[in-house]
Design an enzyme around this catalytic site. Structure first.
Site, mmCIF file in Angstrom:
data_model
loop_
_atom_site.group_PDB
_atom_site.id
_atom_site.type_symbol
_atom_site.label_atom_id
_atom_site.label_comp_id
_atom_site.label_asym_id
_atom_site.label_seq_id
_atom_site.Cartn_x
_atom_site.Cartn_y
_atom_site.Cartn_z
ATOM 1 N N HIS A 386 67.011 -7.353 -90.784
ATOM 2 C CA HIS A 386 68.261 -8.217 -91.330
ATOM 3 C C HIS A 386 67.597 -9.784 -92.011
ATOM 4 O O HIS A 386 66.790 -10.167 -91.284
ATOM 5 C CB HIS A 386 69.068 -8.480 -90.164
ATOM 6 C CG HIS A 386 70.322 -9.169 -90.753
ATOM 7 N ND1 HIS A 386 70.862 -8.755 -91.966
ATOM 8 C CD2 HIS A 386 71.150 -10.264 -90.307
ATOM 9 C CE1 HIS A 386 72.058 -9.504 -92.058
ATOM 10 N NE2 HIS A 386 72.146 -10.420 -91.128
ATOM 11 N N ASP A 410 74.432 -16.980 -92.643
ATOM 12 C CA ASP A 410 74.277 -15.758 -92.969
ATOM 13 C C ASP A 410 75.430 -15.503 -93.836
ATOM 14 O O ASP A 410 76.855 -15.603 -93.262
ATOM 15 C CB ASP A 410 74.142 -14.726 -91.837
ATOM 16 C CG ASP A 410 73.798 -13.316 -92.072
ATOM 17 O OD1 ASP A 410 73.870 -12.829 -93.355
ATOM 18 O OD2 ASP A 410 73.552 -12.499 -90.888
ATOM 19 N N ASN A 450 67.641 -11.599 -79.168
ATOM 20 C CA ASN A 450 67.389 -12.039 -77.718
ATOM 21 C C ASN A 450 67.897 -10.635 -76.839
ATOM 22 O O ASN A 450 67.570 -10.626 -75.674
ATOM 23 C CB ASN A 450 67.918 -13.089 -77.097
ATOM 24 C CG ASN A 450 66.649 -14.252 -77.397
ATOM 25 O OD1 ASN A 450 65.815 -14.194 -76.871
ATOM 26 N ND2 ASN A 450 67.359 -15.267 -78.126
ATOM 27 N N ASP A 452 69.238 -7.248 -74.928
ATOM 28 C CA ASP A 452 68.256 -6.315 -74.584
ATOM 29 C C ASP A 452 68.721 -4.929 -75.036
ATOM 30 O O ASP A 452 69.970 -4.801 -75.372
ATOM 31 C CB ASP A 452 68.534 -6.135 -72.751
ATOM 32 C CG ASP A 452 68.007 -7.221 -72.079
ATOM 33 O OD1 ASP A 452 67.355 -7.959 -72.777
ATOM 34 O OD2 ASP A 452 68.174 -7.508 -71.134
ATOM 35 N N GLU A 500 58.379 -13.396 -74.773
ATOM 36 C CA GLU A 500 59.212 -12.474 -73.943
ATOM 37 C C GLU A 500 58.648 -12.324 -72.409
ATOM 38 O O GLU A 500 57.287 -12.313 -72.229
ATOM 39 C CB GLU A 500 59.049 -10.988 -74.426
ATOM 40 C CG GLU A 500 60.145 -11.044 -75.862
ATOM 41 C CD GLU A 500 61.507 -11.138 -75.753
ATOM 42 O OE1 GLU A 500 62.117 -11.211 -74.548
ATOM 43 O OE2 GLU A 500 62.203 -11.009 -76.844
ATOM 44 N N GLU A 505 61.738 -17.986 -70.952
ATOM 45 C CA GLU A 505 62.637 -17.004 -71.552
ATOM 46 C C GLU A 505 63.561 -16.303 -70.657
ATOM 47 O O GLU A 505 64.859 -16.326 -71.111
ATOM 48 C CB GLU A 505 61.769 -15.913 -72.348
ATOM 49 C CG GLU A 505 62.357 -14.938 -73.089
ATOM 50 C CD GLU A 505 62.863 -13.577 -72.056
ATOM 51 O OE1 GLU A 505 64.024 -13.043 -72.372
ATOM 52 O OE2 GLU A 505 62.337 -13.451 -71.140
#
Length: 758
Positions: A386, A410, A450, A452, A500, A505
Site C-alpha cells: 500500500h 493517505d 503492526n 497481528d 518485532e 515492541e
C-alpha cells in the site's frame, strides 16, 4: 477581485507647507523581477514564470512566504516621503463567493516606507538560506531616473511565514497629501505565494538542502510496487511545474478541500483536507478509485505514468473526476499537489499492509472449504503493498516539538475519519510509540504496520472456527521510499516500529491497546472467547507436526509457465503421518480483496518420519491467463489435516509475475535542428496478440503528456513510441512511460537525462 481606491485604509495626511509638487505620483508599469525572484525562491521552473507559456498568457510571479521579494515600479516622478503616501495592497483571489476582507486578514494594506527609515524592517541577506519572519511590509530599496524622465522604484515586499498560501491580487495606491489627490495601478494577473521550506519560521521548514532538493524541487520520484527489490521500483512523473498544475492544486485545496481562505497557510489543515479532496468518496474530487478490474470507460490505474495528465484533465473539464486510480495514483497526485504548493513530501510503500476495518489490531481471515475467505465474519484485508505519503511539518497542535517531522497522509479512500474518507496527518513518531489516541488517525496507521495476522478455518457446520495461524511479525514489512539523490530504496521500517519481538515492541503494543478505542479491547476479548485457552492455541499452532513450504526456483515472468513447489515435511521422529487437504492457486489483486481460482489440487500423502514430499505444479499461460486481473499476482494457499487428530496446518504465499520494461533512448530529432526525442519500445512477451494498446508518456518542463495507441501488437512483435521534447528547458529531466492493453498491464520505463550536457 477589484481593488478600489474608495475602500483603502489611508493613514493621516502629512503636512508639507513648502512643497512645489503639484501632481500625484502615477505608476504606469510593473516589473516582477522574474529571473531574480525565481532563483531566490527556487520557483524559476514553474510554467507560470516562463516567457514561453503554452497558453500565451504573460508570465506570473511565484514566490514563497516568509521572505521579501522585489518588484519594480515605473513611475511618473520620484517618490517624496514628505508629501507622498504609497499603499501596497495584497488580497487573496477568491474562489466563488469567498469573502476577502481586511477584517479577516485575507486582504493586507501596507504603507510603503523608505528602507532604513526606522518604520520599516530592513532585510539583510543572511549567509544561510534561512530567513527571518518580518511580517507584512513594503519598503522602497532603490530609485533610478530613466532617460525618458520616468523613475523606476524598487520595492521589497515581505510576507509573513504564516501567510495564507494562494493567488494574490496586487495593487499600488498613491496619494499626494498636500492636495488629497489619488492614483492607482492594479496588476492585471495575480501572483502566487507558496509555503517556504527554506524559512525557519515556516511550519514546513526543512533544514537539509539535499532533502529540500529531493522532497520539494524534484519533479519525479520512484515508488515501490509488488516487491521491495529493485525490480519493484517504478518511476512517477510528479510534474509540479507544468501548465495548470499549481492553479489546479490551489483550486483543489480551496474548493473540493473546502479549506477557508484564512486557514490556507496552516499545513495541517491543508494536507488533511487534501487527503479527502483527491478522491470522490466525499463529494467532488479529482480521482475515482476502482479495484474491480473493469476500466473500459476510463484509464486503468496501471497505465498512468504521472500526475500531470490527471490534474490537467480534472482542472480543464470543470471538476469532472478522472477515472481510475489506485493507491499509488492517489499518492502520486497528492505528492504533486504538495510539492506544487511547497510542502515537503515523499511517497512511501508499506508491504504486507493491514486494513484493519474492525480496529482490533488483528487481521482475521476465515478460510472456508473453497480456499476463499468468509467475508461475513470479517471485512479485514491485507494488501500486498500500500502506497501513502509522508509530509514534513511541525505539529503545534500535538505539543511543542514532540511530534514534528514526518507525518503520514493517505488519499486512498479506506476508512471514515470525522465522517469523511481521509487520513492524517499522523505523526510517524506517535505511530512508533503506540500513541494511538493522538490526532489524526494514528490508530489506523498503527494497525497498518503492526496488526497481528490470524487465520481460522470454518467447516460450514456452525462449529467454532479453528485457529490455524497467528503471525505477530508479518504485517508492516520493508517500508520503502526513495533515497535522497539516488534511484535506490531507503528502508523506513525502523521509523515506524521497534524490531518485532523485542521488549520495546511488545511494550508499545500493550500501550496501544490501553490507549486505543473501545473496539480494540472488545474485539480482542471476543476472539479470545472463540478459543477457550488462547495461549495454548497459539502454542499448538507453532508446535508443528507438519511443515508446509511454498517455494519457487526461478523468477516468474508473465507469459511463461507458472511453476511452484509445495514441500510437505513430517517433523516427527519415528512416526509416519498421513495428510489430506487442498492446494489452491488463485488470481488476486494487490489488495487481496478480489480472487478467482486458477487450479485446485487435492492432497493425500503419507510421509515417512522426518522426511519431505515435494508436490510440483506447472501451469501454462493459457490456463492462468485472465485479463480481468492485472496478472501480476498469483496466490498459493494450502490447508492440510492429519486424519483422526485435531492437527490442521496452513501455508500461504503470494508470487509476483514480472512484466517487460520499456527500453528508452534519447535520440536527435531530424525534423528539428538541435532538438531531441525520446524513443521507447518493448517486445510482446505473451503467446497471444495484444489489443487496445496504449502508451501514456509524461516528461519534465513544458513537455506535454502524450498518448499513443496500438490497435494490436502481434506475438513477438514490438510496440514503440516517439516523444518530442520541449527544448526551452535545459537541465535535468525525466520521461516516464507506461503501456497497457486488454491482455498486458504494468509495463513501465523511464529515462533520465540532462539537456544542458548534450
Amino acid at each position: 477581485m477589484p481593488l478600489s481606491n474608495e475602500n483603502r485604509i489611508w493613514p493621516t495626511r502629512k503636512v508639507a507647507a513648502n512643497s512645489t509638487i503639484q501632481d500625484v505620483l502615477e505608476v504606469s508599469m510593473f516589473n516582477l523581477c522574474l529571473a531574480e525572484n525565481g532563483l531566490k525562491f527556487h520557483t524559476d521552473r514553474y510554467e507560470l514564470m516562463s516567457d514561453l507559456r503554452p497558453s500565451g498568457k504573460p508570465a506570473q510571479l511565484v514566490v514563497r512566504r516568509g521572505a521579501p521579494f522585489n518588484v519594480k515600479l515605473q513611475c511618473s516622478r520620484s517618490y517624496d516621503p514628505s508629501v507622498d503616501t504609497m499603499m501596497m495592497i495584497l488580497a487573496l483571489d477568491p474562489y466563488g463567493s469567498e469573502n476577502i476582507t481586511f477584517g479577516n486578514g485575507t486582504e493586507v494594506n501596507m504603507v510603503v516606507e523608505m528602507a532604513g527609515s526606522g518604520n520599516s524592517p530592513v532585510y539583510t541577506e543572511p549567509e544561510s538560506e534561512a530567513v527571518p519572519d518580518l511580517g507584512w511590509s513594503a519598503a522602497i530599496t532603490g530609485s533610478t531616473k530613466e532617460a525618458d524622465g520616468t523613475v523606476t522604484i524598487t520595492l521589497a515586499i515581505t510576507t509573513p511565514a504564516q501567510a495564507s498560501v494562494g493567488k494574490y491580487n496586487l495593487g499600488v495606491f498613491c496619494r499626494l497629501d498636500t492636495k488629497d489627490t489619488k492614483s492607482s495601478f492594479k496588476f492585471p494577473l495575480p501572483l502566487y505565494l507558496l509555503f517556504n521550506p527554506w524559512c525557519e519560521q515556516d511550519a514546513v521548514y526543512l533544514k537539509d538542502e539535499a532533502a529540500r532538493q529531493e522532497y520539494v524541487l524534484k519533479d519525479n520520484t520512484m515508488v515501490w510496487k509488488q516487491t521491495p527489490a529493485s525490480s519493484g521500483m517504478t518511476s512517477w512523473n510528479l510534474g509540479q511545474y507544468e501548465q495548470d498544475i499549481l492553479d489546479c492544486s490551489l483550486f483543489v485545496i480551496a474548493v473540493p478541500g473546502r479549506v477557508p481562505a484564512t486557514y490556507r497557510g496552516n499545513p495541517v489543515r491543508v494536507v488533511r483536507a487534501l487527503s479527502g479532496a483527491l478522491n470522490i468518496n466525499n463529494g467532488p474530487g479529482v480521482l475515482e478509485g476502482r479495484w474491480n478490474g473493469d476500466y473500459a470507460d476510463g484509464v486503468a490505474p496501471q497505465a498512468w505514468s504521472g500526475s500531470v495528465k490527471i490534474l490537467q484533465q480534472f482542472y480543464r473539464e470543470g471538476m469532472q473526476p478522472v477515472r481510475y486510480g489506485q493507491c499509488w495514483v492517489f499518492a502520486g497526485i497528492f505528492a504533486t499537489v504538495c510539492r506544487a504548493v511547497g510542502i515537503p513530501n515523499r511517497m512511501v510503500t508499506n508491504f504486507n499492509s493491514a486494513h484493519d476495518s474492525e480496529a482490533s489490531l488483528t487481521l482475521d481471515f476465515f478460510v472456508d472449504s473453497s480456499g476463499g475467505t468468509d467475508g461475513s465474519m470479517s471485512s479485514d484485508s491485507m494488501w500486498n503493498y500500500h502506497v501513502w505519503n509522508e509530509v514534513w511539518m511541525t505539529r503545534p497542535d500535538l505539543g511543542a516539538g514532540l511530534y514534528d517531522g514526518w507525518q503520514v497522509v493517505d488519499a486512498t479512500p479506506q476508512e471514515l475519519s470525522d465522517g469523511m474518507f481521509k487520513l492524517g496527518p499522523t505523526s510517524v513518531r506517535a505511530v512508533k510509540n503506540g500513541e494511538v489516541n493522538l490526532a489524526y488517525d494514528t490508530e489506523f496507521v498503527f494497525a497498518e504496520v503492526n496488526a497481528d495476522r490470524t487465520y481460522w478455518v470454518t467447516r460450514g457446520d456452525n462449529s467454532v472456527p479453528k485457529l490455524l495461524e497467528i503471525s505477530t511479525d508479518y504485517i508492516g514489512q520493508d517500508i520503502s521510499t526513495k533515497v535522497v539523490g539516488k534511484n535506490e530504496r531507503e528502508d523506513l521500517t525502523s521509523a515506524y516500529k521497534h524490531r518485532e519481538g523485542t521488549p520495546e515492541e511488545r511494550q508499545v503494543m500493550a500501550s496501544a491497546q490501553r490507549l486505543g478505542s473501545q473496539r480494540f479491547s472488545s474485539n480482542a476479548v471476543v476472539k479470545m472467547l472463540l478459543v477457550p485457552h488462547y495461549e495454548n492455541a497459539r502454542a499448538n499452532a507453532s508446535s508443528e507436526w507438519v511443515k508446509l513450504e511454498l517455494k519457487t526456483y526461478k523468477e516468474h515472468r508473465l507469459g511463461e509457465p507458472f511453476d511452484i513447489e509445495l514441500s510437505i515435511t513430517n517433523t516427527l521422529a519415528g512416526q509416519t503421518v498421513q495428510v489430506v487437504g487442498t492446494l489452491w492457486l488463485k488470481h488476486t489483486d494487490y489488495t487481496g480483496k478480489r480472487s478467482e481460482d486458477i487450479q485446485k489440487i487435492t492432497i493425500d500423502q503419507t510421509i515417512q518420519a522426518v522426511s519431505s514430499v515435494p508436490i510440483k505444479v506447472s501451469i501454462p499461460f493459457a490456463e492462468y491467463n485472465n485479463p480481468a486481473f492485472d496478472q501480476s499476482h498469483i496466490k498459493a494457499l494450502c490447508v492440510v489435516e492429519v486424519p483422526g487428530t485435531d492437527q490442521t496446518f496452513f501455508s500461504q504465499q503470494m508470487f509476483n509475475l514480472a512484466t517487460p520494461d520499456i527500453s528508452m533512448d534519447l535520440v536527435e530529432d531530424p525534423s528539428s535542428k538541435g532538438g531531441y526525442t525520446v524513443q521507447g519500445s518493448f517486445k510482446n512477451p505473451l503467446p497471444i496478440q495484444l489489443s487496445a494498446g496504449r502508451f501514456l508518456i509524461e516528461g519534465s518542463s513544458l513537455t506535454k503528456p502524450s498518448e499513443q495507441t496500438y490497435d494490436s501488437v502481434p506475438v513477438g512483435g514490438n510496440a514503440s513510441f516517439v516523444y518530442r521534447l520541449n527544448m526551452a528547458y535545459k537541465g535535468p529531466s525525466v520521461v516516464c512511460a507506461r503501456f497497457s492493453s486488454n491482455e498486458l498491464k504494468n509495463v513501465h520505463g523511464h529515462l533520465e537525462f540532462d539537456l544542458s550536457k548534450l
